[in-house]
Write an enzyme that holds these catalytic residues in place. Sequence first.
Site, PDB file in Angstrom:
ATOM      1  N   ASP A 136      42.860  48.271  46.666  1.00 11.09           N
ATOM      2  CA  ASP A 136      43.105  46.880  46.457  1.00 11.09           C
ATOM      3  C   ASP A 136      41.174  46.519  45.655  1.00 11.09           C
ATOM      4  O   ASP A 136      40.511  46.998  46.495  1.00 11.09           O
ATOM      5  CB  ASP A 136      43.345  46.061  47.423  1.00 11.09           C
ATOM      6  CG  ASP A 136      43.130  44.566  46.933  1.00 11.09           C
ATOM      7  OD1 ASP A 136      43.351  44.236  45.617  1.00 11.09           O
ATOM      8  OD2 ASP A 136      42.289  43.637  47.354  1.00 11.09           O
ATOM      9  N   HIS A 137      41.150  46.381  44.127  1.00  7.62           N
ATOM     10  CA  HIS A 137      39.780  45.947  43.848  1.00  7.62           C
ATOM     11  C   HIS A 137      38.394  47.694  44.077  1.00  7.62           C
ATOM     12  O   HIS A 137      37.688  47.379  44.809  1.00  7.62           O
ATOM     13  CB  HIS A 137      38.902  44.737  44.418  1.00  7.62           C
ATOM     14  CG  HIS A 137      40.370  43.671  44.404  1.00  7.62           C
ATOM     15  ND1 HIS A 137      39.525  43.055  42.464  1.00  7.62           N
ATOM     16  CD2 HIS A 137      40.565  42.949  44.772  1.00  7.62           C
ATOM     17  CE1 HIS A 137      40.347  41.874  42.148  1.00  7.62           C
ATOM     18  NE2 HIS A 137      41.228  41.824  43.873  1.00  7.62           N
ATOM     19  N   ASP A 177      38.297  48.177  40.107  1.00  9.93           N
ATOM     20  CA  ASP A 177      38.320  46.848  39.832  1.00  9.93           C
ATOM     21  C   ASP A 177      36.920  47.624  38.623  1.00  9.93           C
ATOM     22  O   ASP A 177      35.933  47.142  38.936  1.00  9.93           O
ATOM     23  CB  ASP A 177      38.067  45.925  40.707  1.00  9.93           C
ATOM     24  CG  ASP A 177      37.502  44.607  39.845  1.00  9.93           C
ATOM     25  OD1 ASP A 177      37.487  44.376  38.809  1.00  9.93           O
ATOM     26  OD2 ASP A 177      37.039  43.761  41.236  1.00  9.93           O
ATOM     27  N   HIS A 203      40.269  34.353  45.067  1.00  7.27           N
ATOM     28  CA  HIS A 203      40.401  34.538  46.708  1.00  7.27           C
ATOM     29  C   HIS A 203      40.000  33.829  47.704  1.00  7.27           C
ATOM     30  O   HIS A 203      39.534  33.406  47.412  1.00  7.27           O
ATOM     31  CB  HIS A 203      39.495  36.281  46.471  1.00  7.27           C
ATOM     32  CG  HIS A 203      40.901  37.362  46.332  1.00  7.27           C
ATOM     33  ND1 HIS A 203      39.059  38.355  45.014  1.00  7.27           N
ATOM     34  CD2 HIS A 203      41.230  38.375  45.933  1.00  7.27           C
ATOM     35  CE1 HIS A 203      39.914  39.324  44.470  1.00  7.27           C
ATOM     36  NE2 HIS A 203      41.717  39.372  45.316  1.00  7.27           N
ATOM     37  N   ASN A 244      46.076  37.989  51.050  1.00 10.69           N
ATOM     38  CA  ASN A 244      45.912  38.344  51.598  1.00 10.69           C
ATOM     39  C   ASN A 244      45.255  37.957  52.784  1.00 10.69           C
ATOM     40  O   ASN A 244      46.062  37.106  54.362  1.00 10.69           O
ATOM     41  CB  ASN A 244      44.534  38.847  51.172  1.00 10.69           C
ATOM     42  CG  ASN A 244      43.577  39.548  52.428  1.00 10.69           C
ATOM     43  OD1 ASN A 244      43.723  40.137  53.437  1.00 10.69           O
ATOM     44  ND2 ASN A 244      42.265  40.258  52.376  1.00 10.69           N
ATOM     45  N   THR A 245      44.552  36.108  53.128  1.00 13.78           N
ATOM     46  CA  THR A 245      44.264  35.292  53.396  1.00 13.78           C
ATOM     47  C   THR A 245      44.990  35.050  54.284  1.00 13.78           C
ATOM     48  O   THR A 245      44.986  34.836  55.530  1.00 13.78           O
ATOM     49  CB  THR A 245      43.235  34.095  52.635  1.00 13.78           C
ATOM     50  OG1 THR A 245      42.335  35.380  51.734  1.00 13.78           O
ATOM     51  CG2 THR A 245      42.555  33.406  53.375  1.00 13.78           C
ATOM     52  N   GLU A 257      42.101  45.717  36.024  1.00 18.35           N
ATOM     53  CA  GLU A 257      41.114  44.492  36.270  1.00 18.35           C
ATOM     54  C   GLU A 257      40.456  43.893  34.869  1.00 18.35           C
ATOM     55  O   GLU A 257      39.695  43.945  34.132  1.00 18.35           O
ATOM     56  CB  GLU A 257      40.437  44.305  37.254  1.00 18.35           C
ATOM     57  CG  GLU A 257      39.985  43.002  37.240  1.00 18.35           C
ATOM     58  CD  GLU A 257      40.060  42.096  38.341  1.00 18.35           C
ATOM     59  OE1 GLU A 257      40.619  42.354  39.469  1.00 18.35           O
ATOM     60  OE2 GLU A 257      39.174  41.212  38.466  1.00 18.35           O
TER      61      GLU A 257
HETATM   62  P1  13P Z   1      43.849  36.144  49.665  1.00 16.80           P
HETATM   63  O1  13P Z   1      43.182  36.693  50.355  1.00 16.80           O
HETATM   64  O2  13P Z   1      43.807  34.799  48.556  1.00 16.80           O
HETATM   65  O3  13P Z   1      45.285  35.778  49.786  1.00 16.80           O
HETATM   66  O4  13P Z   1      44.573  37.263  47.935  1.00 16.80           O
HETATM   67  C1  13P Z   1      44.189  38.113  47.996  1.00 16.80           C
HETATM   68  C2  13P Z   1      43.857  39.247  47.117  1.00 16.80           C
HETATM   69  O5  13P Z   1      44.259  38.994  45.825  1.00 16.80           O
HETATM   70  C3  13P Z   1      44.064  40.736  47.651  1.00 16.80           C
HETATM   71  O6  13P Z   1      43.397  41.128  46.059  1.00 16.80           O
END
Ligand code: 13P
Length: 287
Positions: free
Chosen positions: A84-85, A105, A177, A231-232, A135
């Site tokens: 991720d990223h 990214d 995010h 994620n969060t 991205e």
């Molecule tokens: P959130 O933490 O806002 O759900 O975003 C997750 C995300 O985009 C991971 O790349």
Amino acid sequence: MLVSATEMLKKAVEGHYAVGQFNINNLEWTKAILLTAEENKSPVILGVSEGAGKYMTGFKTVSAMVEAMIESLNITVPVALHLDHGSYEGCYQCVKAGFSSIMFDGSHFPIEENVEKTTELVHVAHNLGLSIEAEVGSIGGEEDGVVGAGEIADPDECKRIADLGVDFLAAGIGNIHGKYPENWKGLDFDALAKIKALVGDLPLVLHGGTGIPEEMIQKAISLGVAKINVNTECQLYFQEATRKYIEEGKDLQGKGFDPRKLLAPGFEGIKTIVKEKMELFGSVGKA
Ligand code: 13P
């Protein structure tokens, strides 16, 4: 089954649903997400940020854990292990470590540099059968040290990056995010529609999945979003359940201090939210 994310996202575009990317932090997270995907017959993408990779002692550890867990839990649904990223260097590290998918990214680079580096990494990924996400624009907020200004992606730049052969594309459309602020203006569906018109059936990725209202999620899917990152929200569910366990004094009763007991409510919390998201995204029963 560990696979690249290409096929599952192509099917998602055709079937008008989205596959969830859920970020992992440790064994509990990974096990909870894999089991929930299997129970709901849903394809799934395990996201690993560079920070989380480091925390788990490196991408090699993550890859070995995921591969072994897929086998020991008899996971039959398609699972992609995705960076991720990723930075340029991080992408190479994940390719070497056995990931099945990477995200480069390059959104903070000038577009020419983003194009140049993405081109190179598309070749590397495809030669090895991996999928690759790029991205354009930027996702607002902060995730594991990756900070974005929240720029809306330029549709022509999206088209340029799409034409490089990436398998799916993250385009900033006002998504952030972490938790959304009270005064958040919502997703920019005009921008999304313009991007979609130029990139056709290329699966689009919606980052910042935490806290986006259901109607917006559904509209985004109808406009070509086929991968949604969360994620969060898993972290918040884990935290809330763990807090409750401790506040109720359960860690003080009998062997309640045993980490397998202490972490169990949080584990169940992750399972609950992942199932809810799979239902909302429409991926249940699609594996
Ligand atoms: P959130 O933490 O806002 O759900 O975003 C997750 C995300 O985009 C991971 O790349």
